[in-house]
Each structure stands twice: as structure tokens, then as C-alpha cells.
Scaffold this motif. Structure first.
Motif, PDB file in Angstrom:
ATOM      1  N   LEU A  24       0.807  -1.227   0.000  1.00 29.58           N
ATOM      2  CA  LEU A  24       0.000   0.000   0.000  1.00 29.58           C
ATOM      3  C   LEU A  24       0.839   1.276   0.000  1.00 29.58           C
TER       4      LEU A  24
ATOM      5  N   ILE B  62       0.709   3.967  -3.076  1.00 31.80           N
ATOM      6  CA  ILE B  62       0.255   5.344  -2.840  1.00 31.80           C
ATOM      7  C   ILE B  62       1.323   6.330  -3.310  1.00 31.80           C
TER       8      ILE B  62
ATOM      9  N   TYR C   3       1.324   6.349  -7.080  1.00 34.76           N
ATOM     10  CA  TYR C   3       0.094   7.011  -7.542  1.00 34.76           C
ATOM     11  C   TYR C   3       0.270   8.522  -7.507  1.00 34.76           C
TER      12      TYR C   3
ATOM     13  N   VAL D  57      -4.659   3.078  -8.979  1.00 33.39           N
ATOM     14  CA  VAL D  57      -5.961   3.099  -8.301  1.00 33.39           C
ATOM     15  C   VAL D  57      -6.605   1.723  -8.432  1.00 33.39           C
TER      16      VAL D  57
ATOM     17  N   ILE E 185      -4.947  -0.538  -5.913  1.00 35.25           N
ATOM     18  CA  ILE E 185      -5.336  -0.138  -4.554  1.00 35.25           C
ATOM     19  C   ILE E 185      -6.792  -0.521  -4.280  1.00 35.25           C
TER      20      ILE E 185
ATOM     21  N   ILE F  17      -8.733  -1.891  -0.906  1.00 34.73           N
ATOM     22  CA  ILE F  17      -9.915  -1.240  -0.330  1.00 34.73           C
ATOM     23  C   ILE F  17     -10.965  -2.298  -0.013  1.00 34.73           C
TER      24      ILE F  17
ATOM     25  N   GLU G 164      -8.256  10.203  -1.874  1.00 35.93           N
ATOM     26  CA  GLU G 164      -7.094  10.370  -1.001  1.00 35.93           C
ATOM     27  C   GLU G 164      -7.479  10.334   0.476  1.00 35.93           C
TER      28      GLU G 164
ATOM     29  N   LEU H 123      -7.397   6.752   1.169  1.00 37.42           N
ATOM     30  CA  LEU H 123      -6.005   6.315   1.322  1.00 37.42           C
ATOM     31  C   LEU H 123      -5.474   6.642   2.705  1.00 37.42           C
ATOM     32  N   ASP H 124      -5.773   7.846   3.186  1.00 43.59           N
ATOM     33  CA  ASP H 124      -5.321   8.252   4.525  1.00 43.59           C
ATOM     34  C   ASP H 124      -5.905   7.338   5.599  1.00 43.59           C
TER      35      ASP H 124
ATOM     36  N   THR I 104      -4.204   3.951   5.415  1.00 40.17           N
ATOM     37  CA  THR I 104      -2.815   4.024   5.892  1.00 40.17           C
ATOM     38  C   THR I 104      -2.785   4.009   7.418  1.00 40.17           C
TER      39      THR I 104
END
Length: 106
Positions: A32, A36, A39, A55, A58, A62, A93, A96-97, A100
Motif C-alpha cells: 500500500l 500510494i 500514484y 488506483v 489499490i 480497499i 485520497e 487512502l489516509d 494508511t
């Protein structure tokens, strides 16, 4: 975003196989951050097709982290990127945060 990453889908997928769950989590933890980073580099360089490919990768993580609504955001964003658009960038994003933070603490 009200949806939070979780391990429910992974537990269901594993059928209770703890070793499988741990291996899958390790893959997510390892891949990951790299995906990221790449990306974001592609996005900065306006390499939208390359960003869309990341994406896509990823998107599967998800799903593994039980983010059903976020999975649809990723699908839509991937299609946008292929058209050179970034309308859903912030939403993606934010996902993503959230992912993470979750994988760093699980």
C-alpha cells in the motif's frame, strides 16, 4: 467519510485461517505505501493512465479492508483518471489516509 477500514471481509474470506489473514495484512502493509507513493508521483506528473492503474491495484486493498462504499469511489475515480479528470481526488485520497492509519495500527 463515515466508513472505516475493518477486518470483517478478510476474516470472512479466510474462513478463520489466522495465518492467511496475517499474510494478507502483511501484503497490504508492504504494498500500500509504495502504491500510494507511485500514484501520487503519476498524478503530479499528470500521468493519469498510470495513476489509474495504481488506483485499480489499490481498489483491491480497499475491498480487503471492508470498505464497500470506498470501493465504488475508487471505481469511479479510476474511470475519471482514464479521461484525464480528477474530480474525486480528495475523496479517494481521504480513503487512502484512512487505510494508511488503519494498517499502521493493526
Amino acid at each position: 467519510m463515515t466508513e472505516k477500514p475493518n477486518l470483517e471481509y478478510l476474516k470472512e474470506l479466510s474462513g478463520g485461517d489466522i495465518e492467511f489473514e496475517q499474510k494478507m495484512l502483511e501484503v497490504v502493509k508492504k504494498e500500500l505505501p509504495v502504491e500510494i507513493e507511485n500514484y501520487k508521483k503519476h498524478l503530479v506528473n499528470k500521468q493519469f493512465n498510470e495513476a489509474a492503474e495504481l488506483v485499480h491495484k489499490i481498489k483491491h486493498k480497499i475491498s480487503v479492508l471492508g470498505l464497500e462504499e470506498s470501493y465504488q469511489v475508487a471505481i469511479d475515480y479510476e474511470e475519471e483518471l482514464k479521461k484525464g479528470q480528477i474530480k474525486q481526488q480528495k475523496s479517494f485520497e481521504d480513503i487512502l489516509d484512512s487505510m494508511t492509519i488503519f494498517v499502521e495500527n493493526v
